[in-house]
Design an enzyme around this catalytic site. Structure first.
Site, PDB file in Angstrom:
ATOM      1  N   SER A   1       0.946  -1.338  -0.040  1.00  0.00           N
ATOM      2  CA  SER A   1      -0.142  -0.018  -0.071  1.00  0.00           C
ATOM      3  C   SER A   1       0.780   1.166   0.052  1.00  0.00           C
ATOM      4  O   SER A   1       1.676   1.415  -0.797  1.00  0.00           O
ATOM      5  CB  SER A   1      -0.937  -0.097   1.297  1.00  0.00           C
ATOM      6  OG  SER A   1      -2.016   0.721   1.030  1.00  0.00           O
TER       7      SER A   1
ATOM      8  N   ASP B   1      -9.372  -4.710  -5.042  1.00  0.00           N
ATOM      9  CA  ASP B   1      -8.716  -3.862  -4.667  1.00  0.00           C
ATOM     10  C   ASP B   1      -8.941  -2.573  -5.477  1.00  0.00           C
ATOM     11  O   ASP B   1      -8.795  -2.593  -6.772  1.00  0.00           O
ATOM     12  CB  ASP B   1      -7.368  -3.909  -4.738  1.00  0.00           C
ATOM     13  CG  ASP B   1      -6.516  -2.756  -3.965  1.00  0.00           C
ATOM     14  OD1 ASP B   1      -7.340  -1.706  -3.802  1.00  0.00           O
ATOM     15  OD2 ASP B   1      -5.452  -2.917  -3.588  1.00  0.00           O
TER      16      ASP B   1
ATOM     17  N   HIS C   1      -7.938  -5.441  -0.597  1.00  0.00           N
ATOM     18  CA  HIS C   1      -6.779  -4.780  -0.092  1.00  0.00           C
ATOM     19  C   HIS C   1      -6.488  -5.288   0.946  1.00  0.00           C
ATOM     20  O   HIS C   1      -7.073  -5.551   1.895  1.00  0.00           O
ATOM     21  CB  HIS C   1      -7.246  -3.156  -0.298  1.00  0.00           C
ATOM     22  CG  HIS C   1      -5.962  -2.240  -0.110  1.00  0.00           C
ATOM     23  ND1 HIS C   1      -4.948  -2.223  -1.355  1.00  0.00           N
ATOM     24  CD2 HIS C   1      -5.325  -1.675   0.895  1.00  0.00           C
ATOM     25  CE1 HIS C   1      -4.128  -1.299  -0.607  1.00  0.00           C
ATOM     26  NE2 HIS C   1      -4.490  -0.843   0.567  1.00  0.00           N
TER      27      HIS C   1
HETATM   28  C1  LIG Z   1      -6.675   2.612   6.440  1.00  0.00           C
HETATM   29  O1  LIG Z   1      -7.318   3.261   4.974  1.00  0.00           O
HETATM   30  C2  LIG Z   1      -6.192   3.488   4.008  1.00  0.00           C
HETATM   31  C3  LIG Z   1      -7.000   4.029   2.889  1.00  0.00           C
HETATM   32  O2  LIG Z   1      -8.268   3.441   2.513  1.00  0.00           O
HETATM   33  C4  LIG Z   1      -5.718   2.071   3.732  1.00  0.00           C
HETATM   34  O3  LIG Z   1      -4.559   2.261   2.905  1.00  0.00           O
HETATM   35  C5  LIG Z   1      -5.342   1.389   4.892  1.00  0.00           C
HETATM   36  O4  LIG Z   1      -4.525   0.090   4.631  1.00  0.00           O
HETATM   37  C6  LIG Z   1      -6.253   1.370   6.138  1.00  0.00           C
HETATM   38  N1  LIG Z   1      -5.405   1.026   7.466  1.00  0.00           N
HETATM   39  C7  LIG Z   1      -5.356  -0.560   7.420  1.00  0.00           C
HETATM   40  C8  LIG Z   1      -4.903  -0.725   8.692  1.00  0.00           C
HETATM   41  O5  LIG Z   1      -5.999  -1.186   6.763  1.00  0.00           O
END
Ligand SMILES: *[C@@H]1O[C@H](CO)[C@@H](O)[C@H](O)[C@H]1NC(C)=O
Ligand SMILES: *[C@@H]1O[C@H](CO)[C@@H](O)[C@H](O)[C@H]1NC(C)=O
Length: 330
Positions: A170, A271, A301
């Site tokens: 990410s 995703d 995701h």
């Molecule tokens: C919180 O949201 C963001 C954007 O949607 C994402 O990239 C991130 O992975 C999220 N946090 C977790 C811990 O998954």
């Protein structure tokens, strides 16, 4: 007919909705992050000198003035006379959340060390909005320079910096890309970055791509969240075509003449960032770089932080193959 929504175990479903809710509560509408709230909700684990699941860990300070440090993960069940590649890892969390000692990332890096047989350096870079672009890129690059000097205790002698890989998921995948560019423009003594592992990297732009619109109700990522995160990360007044975000966009530099490592890009069919990630892979190919795309059609995701998901095991195996292939003497 192809599947239109992910099938997730109930445990994963609960976890993703909790993480989503924490995200939304902590990220305030005025653009700040409620760190006090996260202090209670983002569970941390300390480093552990005693091997746990065949890996020991230690926290190494790089620069106390900006709280720059990394967590080192050393596999303990391998012969110490065999040299091991070094994987410099950047965690996800939209540039604004989480750290190497967050429970989920401590576990992910432990798995990399054990399953891939590498020494992992998981970087605690500065977060936005308190520290915006380019702070985390600087932090990532400075960790490479720090490793290059080897001037600290606890780094195993069999850590082979001539086989250095940058990896991230990410926002961490975005970071790994930009650190790779800086590394390609620099001279090191020992460090040689030979591979980049971009796991569902966070890229974007002003344009709205098909996957962002089509997959608007998927877990964790949404346009509302990604717009918020870019705004928190970029210098005030920038738009999402900033070269940090839209890496093969109208404001990005041509990298075809630059030394850039072989790259594997992992994407998931559910995703919303999928189409940006495919563009990233295509941009690398167009620039003449060695690049591979691995697609898991039913993955959401951040699937790899849920070991119960089948694609998580596939990812670790694929990363192992990639690292072994590039580490072979040519
Ligand atoms: C919180 O949201 C963001 C954007 O949607 C994402 O990239 C991130 O992975 C999220 N946090 C977790 C811990 O998954
Ligand atoms: C944003 O909102 C929080 C909580 O309401 C407040 O404490 C903080 O001062 C605000 N920050 C800015 C920059 O407006």
């Amino acid at each position: 007919m192809s599947q239109t929504s992910p099938v997730l175990p109930w445990k994963t479903k609960i976890a993703v909705s909790v993480i989503g809710a924490v995200n939304d509560t902590a990220c305030r509408s005025n653009g700040t992050v409620n760190r006090r709230l996260l202090h209670f909700l983002d569970f941390k684990v300390p480093p552990n000198e005693k091997p746990l699941h065949g890996v020991k860990t230690a926290d190494i300070t790089v620069d106390p003035t900006r709280n720059l440090w990394f967590r080192l993960f050393i596999p303990t069940n391998l012969p110490t006379d065999v040299s091991l590649p070094v994987l410099v890892f950047f965690h996800g969390g939209g540039f604004a959340l989480l750290s190497p000692d967050s429970t989920a990332y401590d576990a992910v890096c432990r798995r990399f060390a054990r399953k891939v047989s590498v020494i992992v350096v998981s970087v605690n870079y500065r977060l936005s909005p308190e520290n915006r672009f380019p702070c985390p890129y600087e932090d990532g690059f400075d960790v490479l320079k720090f490793l290059d000097n080897r001037d600290f205790e606890g780094f195993p002698l069999n850590a082979d910096l001539s086989k250095c890989f940058l990896a991230g998921d990410s926002a961490g995948g975005n970071l790994a890309h930009h650190v790779a560019i800086r590394a390609g423009e620099s001279q090191f003594g020992e460090v040689n970055v030979i591979g980049l592992i971009a796991i569902q990297p966070f890229f974007g732009g002003e344009e709205r791509l098909d996957s962002e619109i089509r997959l608007h109700n998927m877990p964790l990522v949404s346009l509302k969240r990604t717009d918020w995160l870019w705004k928190a990360f970029l210098p005030e007044g920038s738009d999402r075509d900033h070269h940090a975000v839209n890496v093969f966009g109208p404001k990005s530099a041509d990298i075809s003449g630059l030394k850039f490592p072989a790259t594997v890009v992992f994407v998931g069919g559910f995703d919303p960032l999928l189409d940006w990630q495919r563009r990233y892979y295509e941009g690398l190919k167009r620039s003449g770089k060695e690049a591979y795309l691995v697609e898991y059609p039913t993955a959401i995701h951040a699937f790899y932080i849920f070991p119960e998901l089948p694609q998580a095991s596939l990812l670790f195996r694929e990363v192992k193959d990639f690292i072994q292939k590039l580490s072979k003497p040519k």
